[in-house]
Design a protein around this motif. Structure first.
Motif, short mmCIF file in Angstrom:
data_model
loop_
_atom_site.label_atom_id
_atom_site.label_comp_id
_atom_site.label_asym_id
_atom_site.label_seq_id
_atom_site.Cartn_x
_atom_site.Cartn_y
_atom_site.Cartn_z
N LYS A 17 -23.16 59.25 -12.91
CA LYS A 17 -24.53 58.75 -13.06
C LYS A 17 -25.52 59.91 -13.13
N ASP A 18 -25.35 60.90 -12.24
CA ASP A 18 -26.24 62.06 -12.24
C ASP A 18 -26.12 62.83 -13.55
N GLN A 19 -24.89 62.98 -14.07
CA GLN A 19 -24.69 63.70 -15.33
C GLN A 19 -25.33 62.95 -16.49
N ALA A 20 -25.20 61.62 -16.50
CA ALA A 20 -25.81 60.82 -17.57
C ALA A 20 -27.33 60.93 -17.52
N GLU A 21 -27.91 60.91 -16.33
CA GLU A 21 -29.36 61.05 -16.20
C GLU A 21 -29.82 62.43 -16.66
N ALA A 22 -29.06 63.46 -16.32
CA ALA A 22 -29.42 64.82 -16.74
C ALA A 22 -29.33 64.95 -18.26
N ASN A 23 -28.28 64.38 -18.85
CA ASN A 23 -28.13 64.44 -20.31
C ASN A 23 -29.27 63.70 -21.01
N GLU A 24 -29.67 62.55 -20.47
CA GLU A 24 -30.77 61.79 -21.06
C GLU A 24 -32.07 62.57 -20.97
N TYR A 25 -32.31 63.20 -19.84
CA TYR A 25 -33.52 64.00 -19.68
C TYR A 25 -33.54 65.16 -20.68
N ILE A 26 -32.41 65.82 -20.83
CA ILE A 26 -32.33 66.94 -21.78
C ILE A 26 -32.57 66.46 -23.19
N ARG A 27 -31.99 65.31 -23.53
CA ARG A 27 -32.20 64.74 -24.87
C ARG A 27 -33.69 64.45 -25.12
N GLN A 28 -34.34 63.87 -24.13
CA GLN A 28 -35.76 63.54 -24.27
C GLN A 28 -36.62 64.80 -24.37
N ALA A 29 -36.30 65.79 -23.56
CA ALA A 29 -37.10 67.01 -23.54
C ALA A 29 -36.90 67.84 -24.81
N ALA A 30 -35.71 67.82 -25.34
CA ALA A 30 -35.41 68.68 -26.49
C ALA A 30 -35.67 68.01 -27.83
N GLY B 224 -12.06 54.81 -1.64
CA GLY B 224 -13.35 54.29 -2.09
C GLY B 224 -14.43 55.36 -2.03
N MET B 225 -14.31 56.24 -1.05
CA MET B 225 -15.27 57.34 -0.91
C MET B 225 -15.18 58.25 -2.13
N ALA B 226 -13.98 58.54 -2.56
CA ALA B 226 -13.79 59.40 -3.74
C ALA B 226 -14.32 58.70 -5.00
N LEU B 227 -14.08 57.41 -5.12
CA LEU B 227 -14.56 56.68 -6.29
C LEU B 227 -16.08 56.62 -6.33
N ARG B 228 -16.70 56.39 -5.17
CA ARG B 228 -18.17 56.36 -5.12
C ARG B 228 -18.75 57.73 -5.44
N SER B 229 -18.10 58.79 -4.99
CA SER B 229 -18.56 60.13 -5.29
C SER B 229 -18.44 60.43 -6.79
N LEU B 230 -17.34 60.01 -7.39
CA LEU B 230 -17.15 60.21 -8.83
C LEU B 230 -18.17 59.40 -9.63
N GLU B 231 -18.42 58.17 -9.21
CA GLU B 231 -19.41 57.32 -9.88
C GLU B 231 -20.81 57.94 -9.79
N ARG B 232 -21.15 58.48 -8.65
CA ARG B 232 -22.44 59.12 -8.46
C ARG B 232 -22.58 60.36 -9.35
N ALA B 233 -21.50 61.15 -9.44
CA ALA B 233 -21.53 62.34 -10.28
C ALA B 233 -21.71 61.97 -11.75
#
Length: 128
Positions: A81-94, A70-79
């Motif tokens: 989510k962070d990647q999706a947020e970063a991609n959305e920010y880049i899309r908005q900024a660019a 479960g620890m590995a799954l939560r870590s993967l889910e967090r990664a």
């Protein structure tokens, strides 16, 4: 004393330091996972922290064995989510629309920052 007697002392010291830092890394990873897990109630979090404080090595091993997957799954889910947020920010900024760029250039023209020729050049560049 010869070099080899010192060598094994140095080797043992480095090995002990490696084990200690690996233990600290695992401990902080587990503590982070405990507080990141939203399905675990506050009381269970307190119990895990209590055991990690008073029986650290044994509690760490038990936690990794019982909740490691479960620890590995939560870590993967967090990664993800962070990647999706970063991609959305880049899309908005660019993604500035051509009309936004032209409006910004018009403001600069009106303020006298750029000339009419530069304004026309920006318009041509944006439209293409």
């Amino acid at each position: 004393m010869s070099f080899w007697e010192h060598f094994w002392d140095i080797f043992w010291w480095f090995f002990t330091a490696l084990v200690f830092f690996a233990y600290l890394f695992a401990l902080f990873a587990v503590i982070g996972d405990i507080f990141r897990d939203q399905k675990l109630s506050g009381w269970w979090k307190a119990v895990w922290i209590f055991f990690l404080i008073f029986f650290p090595f044994l509690s760490l091993l038990v936690y990794l064995a019982a909740r490691g997957e479960g620890m590995a799954l939560r870590s993967l889910e967090r990664a993800r989510k962070d990647q999706a947020e970063a991609n959305e920010y880049i899309r908005q900024a660019a993604a500035a629309s051509p009309s936004d760029e032209i409006a910004k250039a018009k403001v600069l023209l009106d303020a006298g920052t750029i000339t009419a020729a530069e304004f026309e050049q920006i318009k041509r560049k944006v439209v293409l």
